[in-house]
Design an enzyme around this catalytic site. Structure first.
Site, PDB file in Angstrom:
ATOM      1  CG  ASN A 198      47.852  57.617  92.533  1.00  0.00           C
ATOM      2  OD1 ASN A 198      48.107  58.468  91.682  1.00  0.00           O
ATOM      3  ND2 ASN A 198      47.251  56.487  92.252  1.00  0.00           N
ATOM      4  NE  ARG A 207      49.882  54.741  89.483  1.00  0.00           N
ATOM      5  CZ  ARG A 207      48.942  55.140  88.624  1.00  0.00           C
ATOM      6  NH1 ARG A 207      48.257  56.248  88.869  1.00  0.00           N
ATOM      7  NH2 ARG A 207      48.684  54.458  87.534  1.00  0.00           N
ATOM      8  CG  HIS A 259      48.116  48.303  85.439  1.00  0.00           C
ATOM      9  ND1 HIS A 259      47.306  47.665  84.522  1.00  0.00           N
ATOM     10  CD2 HIS A 259      47.415  49.381  85.868  1.00  0.00           C
ATOM     11  CE1 HIS A 259      46.175  48.329  84.394  1.00  0.00           C
ATOM     12  NE2 HIS A 259      46.212  49.363  85.201  1.00  0.00           N
ATOM     13  NE  ARG A 296      42.205  52.997  79.801  1.00  0.00           N
ATOM     14  CZ  ARG A 296      43.019  52.924  80.840  1.00  0.00           C
ATOM     15  NH1 ARG A 296      43.652  51.780  81.085  1.00  0.00           N
ATOM     16  NH2 ARG A 296      43.193  53.957  81.634  1.00  0.00           N
ATOM     17  CD  GLU A 354      48.516  49.851  91.568  1.00  0.00           C
ATOM     18  OE1 GLU A 354      48.824  50.017  90.382  1.00  0.00           O
ATOM     19  OE2 GLU A 354      47.373  50.076  92.012  1.00  0.00           O
TER      20      GLU A 354
END
Length: 397
Positions: A7, A88, A177, A236, A383
């Site tokens: 990643n 990723r 996600h 956020r 992930e």
């Protein structure tokens, strides 16, 4: 087979080395502050941890340092032992609904849509190119964070805005996600012993998203054109009335870039409670700090709204609700307060189970009563492992 799961960010490189298909983690670590002053890396091999401050001029340097560590640790004798590298990639646009072997055409297509994820896709591709150069014999695989959500239908991914925005500029809901939601959906299929379950998966971290999964496929998700849509998050805003932007611009003189930054970095829990780390928030909640109580009430309210919405979309046929990611796996307060607000759906929280179920302590499982109409699970997401699995699958195909 040895596979690297990678990643790459603009100044970071997170990685794991797997032995596949055993899914054994041989090594994991992070390269930080790449291209910046104070660059460093940390690597864990079993119980051994290696930490070093070292100039990492760029991602190519970081990759070379990583590969030297692999050899010096005796995990590989030569770079050719790494047969594949899974990367990723944040945004695949509407081009990719699954992971794909990277070639020049794919790389060019990802570059062409980089304006959809200007902070992430270019950095992801820097990692791809660095590994291509360092291990030319390895298969490079791109695993997209948007891919899992590409099964949504137009009715759910289109916005009620001029249709030419979609045709000309690719304005639509993409969702994010996806690697996490996919991993959890596959894990739940095993736990429920049901091939294609109906699920509501809640990825609750600093960034957060909720997905509705019908017959094993995503039919809707809370994040939209960008990751700032959906529920309130750590920093956020989530869904807001867009007209407030022009109002605030006129009142403050702020430009759009300033407001975009504020909505991404200074909103959500941070805006209401003055903090965004869930551990700090939990302590303040227990101390009955007024703004934190309000922030958690707002936060859980937003989660409930999406769960209720997706319950209806699934015709009330929900095999399980799942909490995952840092907050979902470990924050008993958020889970508990959310489920109490869902009592009208027949969900019955088992407070003792909820308090005992903390993934970082090695405990997963059901946190509802056997009498609950819908079981609620806490499961760990992974992930990096999802990337490794997809990468291994493509090497076999």
């Amino acid at each position: 087979m040895k596979i690297l799961s990678v990643n790459a960010g603009s100044s970071t490189l997170k990685f794991r080395l797997y032995e596949m298909p055993e899914e054994k983690v041989l090594m994991k670590g992070t390269m930080e502050r790449i291209g910046l002053e104070g660059s460093n890396y940390s690597i864990r091999i079993g119980d051994e941890k290696i930490q070093k401050d070292l100039p990492l001029e760029n991602h190519t340097t970081a990759v070379n340092v990583l590969l030297k560590e692999l050899v010096s640790a005796g995990l590989i004798q030569s770079l050719d032992e790494i047969e594949a590298v899974g990367h990723r990639i944040v945004h695949g646009g509407n081009l990719y609904s699954s992971s794909v072997v990277m070639n020049d055409r794919v790389i060019q297509e990802i570059e062409n849509i980089s304006d959809l994820a200007p902070l992430h896709n270019p950095a992801n591709l820097i990692g791809v190119k660095a590994f291509q150069k360092a291990i030319p014999s390895a298969i490079q695989v791109g695993c997209f964070d948007t891919a899992f959500h590409q099964t949504m239908k137009e009715v759910n991914y289109l916005y009620p805005v001029p249709y030419e925005w979609y045709i000309k500029y690719h304005v639509r809901k993409y969702g994010f996600h996806g690697l996490s939601h996919k991993f959890v959906s596959l894990k739940m299929a095993e736990l429920l012993n049901k091939e294609n379950p109906n699920l509501i998966t809640c990825h609750i971290g600093n960034g957060a998203s909720i997905s509705a999964i019908k017959d094993g496929k995503c039919i809707d998700t809370s994040m939209g054109f960008t990751p700032n849509a959906g529920i309130m998050m750590g920093t956020r805003s989530g869904d807001i009335d867009y007209t407030m932007l022009s109002y605030v611009m006129k009142k403050t003189g702020y430009n759009l870039d300033k407001l975009d930054s504020m909505l991404n970095r200074e909103s959500g829990l941070e805006a209401i409670a003055g903090m965004s780390d869930l551990r700090d928030l939990d302590r303040a909640y227990e101390a009955n700090e007024e703004k934190v109580l309000l922030a958690f009430d707002m936060y859980t309210e937003k989660i409930v709204e999406y769960i209720a919405k997706y319950y209806v979309k699934l015709d009330g046929k929900v095999d399980a609700i799942c909490f995952t990611a840092g907050g979902g796996e470990n924050d008993t307060i958020i889970r508990g307060e959310t489920l109490k607000k869902l009592a009208s759906l027949g969900i019955i929280l088992d407070e003792e189970k909820n308090n005992q179920t903390i993934v970082r302590k090695g405990v997963e499982g059901v946190i509802t009563s056997p009498k609950s109409k819908i079981p609620v699970y806490v499961v760990a997401t992974d992930e990096e492992l999802m990337i490794a699995r997809d990468t291994y699958s493509l090497t076999q195909g």
